[in-house]
Design an enzyme around this catalytic site. Structure first.
Site, PDB file in Angstrom:
ATOM      1  N   LYS A 111      -3.526  -2.831  -4.108  1.00  9.17           N
ATOM      2  CA  LYS A 111      -2.372  -1.948  -4.321  1.00  9.17           C
ATOM      3  C   LYS A 111      -1.101  -2.715  -4.638  1.00  9.17           C
ATOM      4  O   LYS A 111      -0.252  -2.227  -5.384  1.00  9.17           O
ATOM      5  CB  LYS A 111      -2.125  -1.071  -3.093  1.00  9.17           C
ATOM      6  CG  LYS A 111      -3.105   0.070  -2.967  1.00  9.17           C
ATOM      7  CD  LYS A 111      -2.520   1.183  -2.115  1.00  9.17           C
ATOM      8  CE  LYS A 111      -3.497   2.335  -2.001  1.00  9.17           C
ATOM      9  NZ  LYS A 111      -2.993   3.396  -1.125  1.00  9.17           N
ATOM     10  N   LYS A 199     -14.235   2.568  -8.037  1.00 10.24           N
ATOM     11  CA  LYS A 199     -14.247   3.849  -7.318  1.00 10.24           C
ATOM     12  C   LYS A 199     -13.356   4.878  -8.027  1.00 10.24           C
ATOM     13  O   LYS A 199     -12.391   4.511  -8.708  1.00 10.24           O
ATOM     14  CB  LYS A 199     -13.831   3.659  -5.850  1.00 10.24           C
ATOM     15  CG  LYS A 199     -12.361   3.432  -5.640  1.00 10.24           C
ATOM     16  CD  LYS A 199     -11.967   3.527  -4.162  1.00 10.24           C
ATOM     17  CE  LYS A 199     -10.480   3.223  -4.059  1.00 10.24           C
ATOM     18  NZ  LYS A 199      -9.923   3.218  -2.739  1.00 10.24           N
ATOM     19  N   LYS A 202      -7.036   8.085  -7.716  1.00 10.83           N
ATOM     20  CA  LYS A 202      -5.921   8.661  -8.455  1.00 10.83           C
ATOM     21  C   LYS A 202      -5.098   7.590  -9.159  1.00 10.83           C
ATOM     22  O   LYS A 202      -4.344   7.894 -10.067  1.00 10.83           O
ATOM     23  CB  LYS A 202      -5.046   9.546  -7.557  1.00 10.83           C
ATOM     24  CG  LYS A 202      -4.717   8.969  -6.219  1.00 10.83           C
ATOM     25  CD  LYS A 202      -4.386  10.068  -5.203  1.00 10.83           C
ATOM     26  CE  LYS A 202      -4.445   9.517  -3.797  1.00 10.83           C
ATOM     27  NZ  LYS A 202      -4.720  10.506  -2.786  1.00 10.83           N
TER      28      LYS A 202
HETATM   29  P1  TYM Z   1      -6.882   8.175   0.950  1.00  9.94           P
HETATM   30  O1  TYM Z   1      -5.780   9.168   1.039  1.00  9.94           O
HETATM   31  O2  TYM Z   1      -6.843   7.153  -0.107  1.00  9.94           O
HETATM   32  O3  TYM Z   1      -8.261   8.927   0.787  1.00  9.94           O
HETATM   33  C1  TYM Z   1      -8.601  10.021   1.645  1.00  9.94           C
HETATM   34  C2  TYM Z   1     -10.078   9.985   1.974  1.00  9.94           C
HETATM   35  O4  TYM Z   1     -10.873  10.053   0.786  1.00  9.94           O
HETATM   36  C3  TYM Z   1     -11.805   8.995   0.772  1.00  9.94           C
HETATM   37  N1  TYM Z   1     -12.030   8.579  -0.621  1.00  9.94           N
HETATM   38  C4  TYM Z   1     -13.238   8.473  -1.185  1.00  9.94           C
HETATM   39  N2  TYM Z   1     -14.480   8.701  -0.724  1.00  9.94           N
HETATM   40  C5  TYM Z   1     -15.502   8.520  -1.569  1.00  9.94           C
HETATM   41  N3  TYM Z   1     -15.362   8.112  -2.862  1.00  9.94           N
HETATM   42  C6  TYM Z   1     -14.147   7.879  -3.378  1.00  9.94           C
HETATM   43  N4  TYM Z   1     -13.995   7.491  -4.650  1.00  9.94           N
HETATM   44  C7  TYM Z   1     -13.000   8.048  -2.523  1.00  9.94           C
HETATM   45  N5  TYM Z   1     -11.663   7.903  -2.705  1.00  9.94           N
HETATM   46  C8  TYM Z   1     -11.081   8.227  -1.524  1.00  9.94           C
HETATM   47  C9  TYM Z   1     -11.159   7.887   1.578  1.00  9.94           C
HETATM   48  O5  TYM Z   1     -12.105   6.967   2.066  1.00  9.94           O
HETATM   49  C10 TYM Z   1     -10.507   8.675   2.680  1.00  9.94           C
HETATM   50  O6  TYM Z   1     -11.434   8.973   3.697  1.00  9.94           O
HETATM   51  N6  TYM Z   1      -5.808   5.015   4.636  1.00  9.94           N
HETATM   52  C11 TYM Z   1      -6.404   6.289   4.327  1.00  9.94           C
HETATM   53  C12 TYM Z   1      -5.707   7.448   5.020  1.00  9.94           C
HETATM   54  C13 TYM Z   1      -5.563   7.277   6.515  1.00  9.94           C
HETATM   55  C14 TYM Z   1      -6.582   7.435   7.476  1.00  9.94           C
HETATM   56  C15 TYM Z   1      -5.942   7.208   8.748  1.00  9.94           C
HETATM   57  C16 TYM Z   1      -7.937   7.716   7.427  1.00  9.94           C
HETATM   58  C17 TYM Z   1      -4.422   6.994   7.163  1.00  9.94           C
HETATM   59  N7  TYM Z   1      -4.629   6.949   8.524  1.00  9.94           N
HETATM   60  C18 TYM Z   1      -6.656   7.265   9.929  1.00  9.94           C
HETATM   61  C19 TYM Z   1      -8.632   7.782   8.621  1.00  9.94           C
HETATM   62  C20 TYM Z   1      -7.995   7.548   9.864  1.00  9.94           C
HETATM   63  C21 TYM Z   1      -6.301   6.522   2.838  1.00  9.94           C
HETATM   64  O7  TYM Z   1      -5.504   5.945   2.170  1.00  9.94           O
HETATM   65  O8  TYM Z   1      -7.102   7.482   2.378  1.00  9.94           O
END
Ligand code: TYM
Length: 336
Positions: A111, A199, A202
């Protein structure tokens, strides 16, 4: 006792990866466990967000949770900034986590890009805030996609070090990632439609790489039609998908959405070309996604309702975190 926590960032539209990797698992888990699903707006501002858009995106994620079937009467649905424990615990855990651990996080490297010196300090300590999110609830299970696995490992290390440093061996549980959904491997990592080795995300520059929950029927059909594939027909055995990342991804999406195994999908489509498979996949994606996007649109038309859900959820979440936060403060020697 099993306690579930997870979060999604309001930093862009919800896509198929978020849905299959995260939200759909939330819907399954809420019936059995004590669940907390957060819109992590504090994480979102680690990169610049237009304030008005941040608010709208916060409602968008809340709408996606509800539209996909998360029941706010069962699960606690709320916004991260509405519960003070996240920020307060993050500071304490920043003092527990080691710089060396954070330096290993590959998502920061991705990032921050080439010029990491110009990334925000928040982006750097982002995984520690994520550890605080989870540990503020003493959560035991965290449903996420595979890309979050390394962050979960850091949360486990932080929990163990806190317990060790303050001589409270059982204070924080070791949170377990729930990466495989009920359908196994597929869904844990949805790949870009333009490149089966990246992957779905967005932040991907190619607009056809990602299916958003808000895409209409024509757009979904177009993106799937343009999805990268290969000239071979689909194999009849799962082993035949090795070294064919794009085919593997498309079949995986079909399997996850239909609730079938990859083997079952191949027994149906094996030997057929993408000219047959892609329209079937597009139809399935539309069938599964359009009711959700219609409901999201309806909910987003009533932001006051969504705000009410989030605020009420934040109060319920605080009831869980306040006693834990108090105990943490006493443990480190703060005057409480
Ligand atoms: P974020 O907002 O990027 O994504 C949200 C959730 O979607 C899943 N995800 C995917 N799963 C499968 N294939 C993909 N291509 C894909 N892209 C995204 C992510 O694994 C996630 O589960 N850091 C985290 C948010 C967060 C969080 C937490 C999660 C903040 N605090 C505490 C769990 C517990 C994030 O950026 O997810």
């Amino acid at each position: 006792p099993t306690r579930v926590f997870s979060g999604i960032q309001p930093s862009g539209g919800m896509h198929l990866g978020n849905y299959l990797g995260a939200i759909r698992k939330f819907v399954d888990l809420q019936h059995e466990y004590d669940c907390h699903f957060c819109v992590v707006n504090m994480h979102a501002i680690t990169v610049w967000q237009d304030p008005q858009k941040l608010l709208e995106q916060t409602m968008h994620i809340a709408a996606a949770y509800l539209a996909a079937g998360v029941d706010p009467e069962k699960a606690v649905v709320f916004h991260q900034s509405g519960v003070r424990a996240h920020a307060e615990l993050a500071w304490i855990l920043n003092c527990v986590a080691r710089i060396g651990w954070v330096n290993r996080m590959t998502q920061f490297k991705d990032k921050a890009g080439k010029d990491a010196e110009r990334a925000s300090v928040g982006l750097y300590t982002y995984p520690v805030l994520m550890a605080a999110d989870i540990l503020a609830y003493k959560a035991t299970h965290v449903p996420v996609g595979e890309d979050q696995k390394q962050h979960l490992e850091l949360a486990r290390d932080v929990a163990a070090k806190f317990n060790h440093d303050y001589d409270k061996p059982d204070f924080f549980p070791q949170p377990e990632p729930l990466i495989k959904g009920q359908f196994g491997e597929t869904g844990a990592r949805i790949m870009s439609l333009r490149d089966g080795t990246m992957k779905m995300s967005k932040s991907n520059p190619s607009e056809n790489s990602c299916i958003y929950l808000t895409d209409d029927t024509d757009l979904i059909a177009k993106k799937i039609k343009k999805a990268k594939s290969d000239p071979e027909p689909l194999p009849t055995e799962t082993g035949g998908l090795e070294d064919r990342p794009e085919a593997k991804n498309l079949v995986g999406i079909y399997a996850t959405l239909s609730g079938k195994s990859v083997a079952e999908v191949l027994s149906e489509f094996g030997g057929q070309g993408f000219g047959v498979f892609k329209p079937a996949l597009a139809e399935l994606v539309v069938e599964k996604i359009s009711p959700i996007s219609a409901e999201m649109r309806r909910l987003e038309g009533d932001p006051a309702f969504l705000q009410g859900i989030l605020r009420k959820g934040a109060e319920r979440a605080s009831e869980v975190t306040e006693p834990i936060l108090k105990e943490v403060k006493e443990t480190v020697g703060y005057l409480v």
